[in-house]
Design a protein around this motif. Structure first.
Motif, short mmCIF file in Angstrom:
data_model
loop_
_atom_site.label_atom_id
_atom_site.label_comp_id
_atom_site.label_asym_id
_atom_site.label_seq_id
_atom_site.Cartn_x
_atom_site.Cartn_y
_atom_site.Cartn_z
N VAL A 46 0.84 -1.20 0.00
CA VAL A 46 0.00 0.00 0.00
C VAL A 46 0.87 1.25 0.00
O VAL A 46 0.62 2.21 -0.75
CB VAL A 46 -0.95 0.00 1.21
N LYS A 47 1.90 1.24 0.81
CA LYS A 47 2.73 2.44 0.95
C LYS A 47 3.65 2.67 -0.24
O LYS A 47 3.96 3.83 -0.55
CB LYS A 47 3.54 2.35 2.25
N ALA A 51 0.14 -1.91 -4.47
CA ALA A 51 -1.04 -2.70 -4.08
C ALA A 51 -2.20 -2.47 -5.04
O ALA A 51 -2.43 -1.35 -5.50
CB ALA A 51 -1.46 -2.35 -2.66
N LYS A 52 -2.94 -3.54 -5.33
CA LYS A 52 -4.17 -3.43 -6.10
C LYS A 52 -5.32 -3.53 -5.10
O LYS A 52 -5.53 -4.58 -4.50
CB LYS A 52 -4.28 -4.54 -7.15
N PHE A 53 -6.04 -2.44 -4.92
CA PHE A 53 -7.08 -2.42 -3.90
C PHE A 53 -8.28 -3.27 -4.31
O PHE A 53 -8.60 -3.42 -5.50
CB PHE A 53 -7.53 -0.98 -3.65
N TYR A 54 -8.93 -3.82 -3.30
CA TYR A 54 -10.05 -4.74 -3.52
C TYR A 54 -11.21 -4.03 -4.20
O TYR A 54 -11.59 -2.91 -3.85
CB TYR A 54 -10.51 -5.30 -2.17
N ALA A 100 -6.81 0.41 4.53
CA ALA A 100 -6.76 -0.70 5.48
C ALA A 100 -6.13 -1.91 4.83
O ALA A 100 -6.09 -2.03 3.59
CB ALA A 100 -8.17 -1.03 5.98
N CYS A 101 -5.61 -2.81 5.64
CA CYS A 101 -5.16 -4.13 5.22
C CYS A 101 -5.93 -5.13 6.05
O CYS A 101 -5.62 -5.35 7.23
CB CYS A 101 -3.65 -4.29 5.40
N ASP A 102 -6.97 -5.71 5.46
CA ASP A 102 -7.94 -6.50 6.22
C ASP A 102 -7.71 -7.99 6.01
O ASP A 102 -7.43 -8.45 4.90
CB ASP A 102 -9.35 -6.12 5.77
N LEU A 103 -7.86 -8.75 7.09
CA LEU A 103 -7.75 -10.20 7.02
C LEU A 103 -8.98 -10.75 6.31
O LEU A 103 -10.11 -10.59 6.78
CB LEU A 103 -7.62 -10.80 8.42
N VAL A 123 -5.96 -8.34 2.65
CA VAL A 123 -6.46 -7.71 1.44
C VAL A 123 -6.37 -6.20 1.57
O VAL A 123 -6.89 -5.62 2.53
CB VAL A 123 -7.92 -8.13 1.19
N PRO A 124 -5.74 -5.50 0.62
CA PRO A 124 -5.66 -4.02 0.69
C PRO A 124 -7.00 -3.39 0.35
O PRO A 124 -7.62 -3.70 -0.66
CB PRO A 124 -4.59 -3.67 -0.34
#
Length: 275
Positions: A46-47, A51-54, A100-103, A123-124
């Protein structure tokens, strides 16, 4: 020649192993969404912008659960995580300004999570993802879901990514002498009604009017028939301009001895003006 072939085979095998290890940390599902093996790997992606966001791919209306009273649609970055959630989960931030980075989790309570391939990965989630904010009767947020599909996150609030905030530069201490003087502001305010009601109207020659100053303002006294004195209130131009005239009120007219005469009407027993 054999040595060269053996060397090439070893190099090819090494490159394949390197490529495999480089991609092992990320999983991609059939919809192009990705998940990372660890929270740290997800945050790093993400930083660094890789990252490819959901992206949700289903549609489902929001649904209240026990203890929830209202639903508000917001962007993830507009949500403030309740302090109790921050404390209970030892979070380092209470906002989603960096996403967020969610489980990833599967289906529960009649709602989907992420696709099966991403369950157990991190998941980003983009900061601008539209979300449903479920609130209790007091208006406090208690749960989030993805707005388009109402899919739930790994917990009631996804794990935020801590945004990079630079520490403020050191300030040079400056000794400053200040003198504080009290200031007293005195305001006199006159409040008048927007409309005035008429109690009576006095019509009299100017030379028969006497003005008397009282504590309530200026009063007028005029001499009527049989030397009776009629006392009333003098109206200023501002009052006359805002006087209501849609009600019935008595008109007292003091005759001018040179042109008018006030006599008793034999039919009514009341005074009338004869000019």
């Amino acid at each position: 020649m054999k040595l060269n072939l053996l060397t090439a085979a070893i190099m090819t095998s090494g490159l394949a192993m390197f490529a495999s290890s480089a991609n092992a940390a990320m999983t991609t599902d059939g919809h192009g969404n990705v998940g990372y093996d660890t929270y740290e790997e997800c945050v790093t992606a993400v930083k660094d912008g890789s990252a490819k966001f959901y992206t949700p791919y289903t549609y489902q209306n929001p649904k209240l659960q026990a203890g929830e009273a209202t639903i508000k649609k917001m962007r993830l970055s507009e949500v403030t995580i309740p302090q109790r959630v921050v404390d209970n989960n030892s979070l380092r931030t209470s906002d989603y300004s960096a996403g967020a980075c969610d489980l990833g989790v599967g289906q529960s309570n009649g709602r989907y999570g992420v696709s099966g391939a991403l369950v157990g990965t991190y998941v980003p989630i983009a900061a601008d993802m539209p979300v449903n904010v479920y609130m209790d009767a007091a208006g406090n947020p208690v749960r989030l879901s993805m707005q388009q599909c109402d899919n739930h996150f790994g917990s009631k609030f996804p794990t935020p990514v801590v945004s990079e905030v630079k520490a403020p530069e050191a300030q040079i201490a400056v000794t400053e002498v200040r003198t504080v003087e009290p200031v007293v502001i005195e305001t006199t305010r006159v409040i008048r009604p927007a409309k005035y009601s008429v109690k009576e109207v006095i019509i009299a020659p100017e030379d028969q009017i006497q003005r008397v100053n009282t504590t309530q303002g200026t009063a007028v006294a005029v001499e009527g028939v049989n030397r009776t004195v009629i006392v009333g209130e003098e109206a200023e131009a501002g009052i006359l301009d805002n006087t209501e005239v849609d009600q019935t009120f008595p008109v007292i007219r003091v005759p001018d001895t040179d042109t008018q005469q006030r006599v008793v009407d034999p039919n009514t027993g009341k005074y009338i003006i004869v000019e």
